[in-house]
Design an enzyme around this catalytic site. Structure first.
Site, PDB file in Angstrom:
ATOM      1  CG  HIS A 255      -1.877   0.819   1.178  1.00 26.57           C
ATOM      2  ND1 HIS A 255      -2.141   1.869   0.251  1.00 26.57           N
ATOM      3  CD2 HIS A 255      -2.841   0.890   2.110  1.00 26.57           C
ATOM      4  CE1 HIS A 255      -3.242   2.382   0.383  1.00 26.57           C
ATOM      5  NE2 HIS A 255      -3.671   2.072   1.595  1.00 26.57           N
TER       6      HIS A 255
ATOM      7  CG  HIS B 163      -3.825   2.046  -9.752  1.00 25.14           C
ATOM      8  ND1 HIS B 163      -4.943   2.059  -9.604  1.00 25.14           N
ATOM      9  CD2 HIS B 163      -3.094   2.874  -9.037  1.00 25.14           C
ATOM     10  CE1 HIS B 163      -5.070   2.741  -8.197  1.00 25.14           C
ATOM     11  NE2 HIS B 163      -3.982   3.077  -7.994  1.00 25.14           N
TER      12      HIS B 163
ATOM     13  CG  ASP C 214       3.370   4.414  -5.274  1.00 23.51           C
ATOM     14  OD1 ASP C 214       3.656   5.426  -4.490  1.00 23.51           O
ATOM     15  OD2 ASP C 214       2.686   3.471  -5.085  1.00 23.51           O
TER      16      ASP C 214
END
Ligand code: CMC
Length: 441
Positions: A268, A307, A363
């Site tokens: 996460h 994702h 990220d």
């Protein structure tokens, strides 16, 4: 005109059921009437990890993963990142609308005047081992705040909820920065109420012996934008933790400790650290094709790509990429940035990534920015937790006010042993003498 229903025929019994469809969904409880025999429990849905189950109605965040859309309370993330600031976005997320100038001033003052933590929190923090992970410290200290504010249990009182929201949004940067300074043995730097939310956080992180810390405006803006991008992301793992724990009607500090704990996990809040590790392992632009080949052969993943929800470019990644360039102009470029750019360039043209709809996610570039600003990797999930506080609080309040919500209690499909009778230890196979039996206590 087609009816908004779903007809289900149970081939075990030959019975037919008509289930209403509303908002492209059916109610799982409507399936309970489907029984194979009178007195049966009825059908349940089996959905490990809740991949296809809506657990609430929410008016906070809207995502369209196919079209790269992310809106908070209807406002596109691109407009908020460019024109707003984190405190205003936090107000929007928590209260539902953008503030008037007067409301904004009040909100800013309320948050600014709650940034201090009780001196005992410092003592509590001092008890952590010198190399304690700042995220572990954050889980502990956020939870401990519930003992400093026992009145926070009055969760059905709107004034009380508002006060805890201010406290949490205001104190998270302080706890986060204190956790960092504890982990590197530096004295805690107190909040400076003259600075912006992001500027004050940088002050508490990096202030040395100077009388007044002056944040670099580009870095202050970068942190502010990163905070906006991380403020909410609908029903993700940590938000679900906040809602599940909050559904027991515990105080928001305790529920938020659970949310922070969920964010601590590498799946996460830790993916950007993995991106940095990957870039370090690749080492140089010339090694990128070889690395891509390995990924395509199933030897590892291209971290920061792909994702569960976005099947196109993560809109947050686009903003961050632009931000990274501005930060590098101030801090000096990193060879890792060139490797990241080359990875992105090749992957976006490569059939493997194109057909699987794998694009950079939030990220991919965020770790590079944090690294160049001097944050250690252990702080990356902490940097995520600070702004996500606004989302967690808003989602928690939505849960508290939703008349359809109850204590969270999923079902299971039991796959263990059928009923069997207890056999005393001394009578089980391999038993020796009564003296071998464990004694009580
Ligand atoms: N590199 C290479 N292949 C990938 C990647 C990747 N990063 N991501 C997915 N694939 C492939 C996967 O191997 C599979 O291929 P095949 O169909 O041949 O078996 C296909 O794409 C579908 O993958 P999946 O695992 O079913 O997709 P998912 O939706 O379950 O996974 C994900 C989403 C984010 C876990 C995954 O894309 C991933 O592991 N990415 C790398 C880690 C990462 O960057 N995580 C941060 C996510 S953003 C955090 C946030 O929004 O808060």
């Amino acid at each position: 005109m087609p009816k908004d229903t779903l007809t289900i025929r149970d081939n075990r019994t030959g019975k037919t059921y008509e289930i209403p469809i509303q908002d492209e969904s059916i109610r799982a409880m409507d399936l309970r009437q489907i029984k194979s025999a009178e007195g049966d429990f009825g059908i349940v849905t089996y959905d490990p990890a809740l991949l296809n189950t809506a657990v609430c109605r929410s008016s906070i965040t809207f995502i369209d993963g196919d079209k790269s859309v992310l809106n908070y309370r209807g406002y596109p993330i691109e407009q908020l990142a460019e024109q707003s600031n984190f405190l205003e976005v936090a107000y929007l997320i928590v209260n539902g609308n953008l503030p008037s100038p007067k409301q904004y001033m009040k909100w800013e003052s309320e948050i600014t005047h709650h940034t201090m933590v009780h001196e005992n929190v410092k003592k509590f923090m001092d008890g952590f081992w010198h190399d304690a992970h700042p995220m572990g410290i954050l889980v502990g200290t956020v939870g401990a705040l519930s003992t400093f504010y026992p009145g926070a249990k009055d969760i059905f009182n709107p004034d009380c909820r508002r006060r805890q929201s201010h406290r949490l949004i205001a104190k998270m940067p302080t706890l986060a920065a204190f956790a960092y300074r504890h982990s590197c043995g530096m004295p805690y730097a107190y909040p400076d109420n003259d600075l912006s939310y992001a500027g004050n956080f940088l002050n508490m992180m990096f202030k040395m012996t100077e009388v007044k810390y002056k944040p670099d405006p580009v870095l202050e803006k970068a942190i502010d934008v990163l905070f906006i991008l991380h403020a909410d992301h609908e029903q993700n793992c940590s938000t679900s933790a906040m809602r599940v724990v909050g559904s027991s009607q515990v105080d928001p500090f305790s529920a938020m400790a659970a949310a922070v704990a969920a964010l601590y996990g590498p799946l996460h809040g830790g993916a950007n650290e993995e991106v940095l590790k990957m870039l370090g392992e690749i080492g140089s632009v010339s090694k990128v094709p070889e690395f891509i080949k390995k990924v395509k052969n199933g030897e590892g993943r291209l971290m920061g790509f792909g994702h569960r929800v976005y099947k196109s470019y993560d809109p947050r990644a686009r903003i961050i990429k632009h931000m990274a360039e501005q930060v590098f102009d101030v801090q000096g470029s990193s060879p890792m940035l060139e490797v990241a750019r080359e990875l992105e360039r090749i992957a976006l043209q490569d059939d493997y990534f194109v057909t699987r709809r794998l694009y950079p996610n939030i990220d991919f570039y965020s770790g590079l920015i944090y690294q160049s600003m001097g944050f250690p990797t252990s702080m990356y999930p902490v940097l995520f937790a600070i702004p996500r506080t606004a989302g967690w609080i808003a989602q928690w309040e939505e849960l508290i006010l939703d008349p359809e919500q109850k204590i969270s209690r999923p079902r299971q499909l039991y796959s263990g042993a059928a009923r069997r009778e207890y056999v005393p230890l001394a009578q089980r196979a391999g038993a020796r003498t009564p003296a071998d039996s464990p004694r009580p206590g």
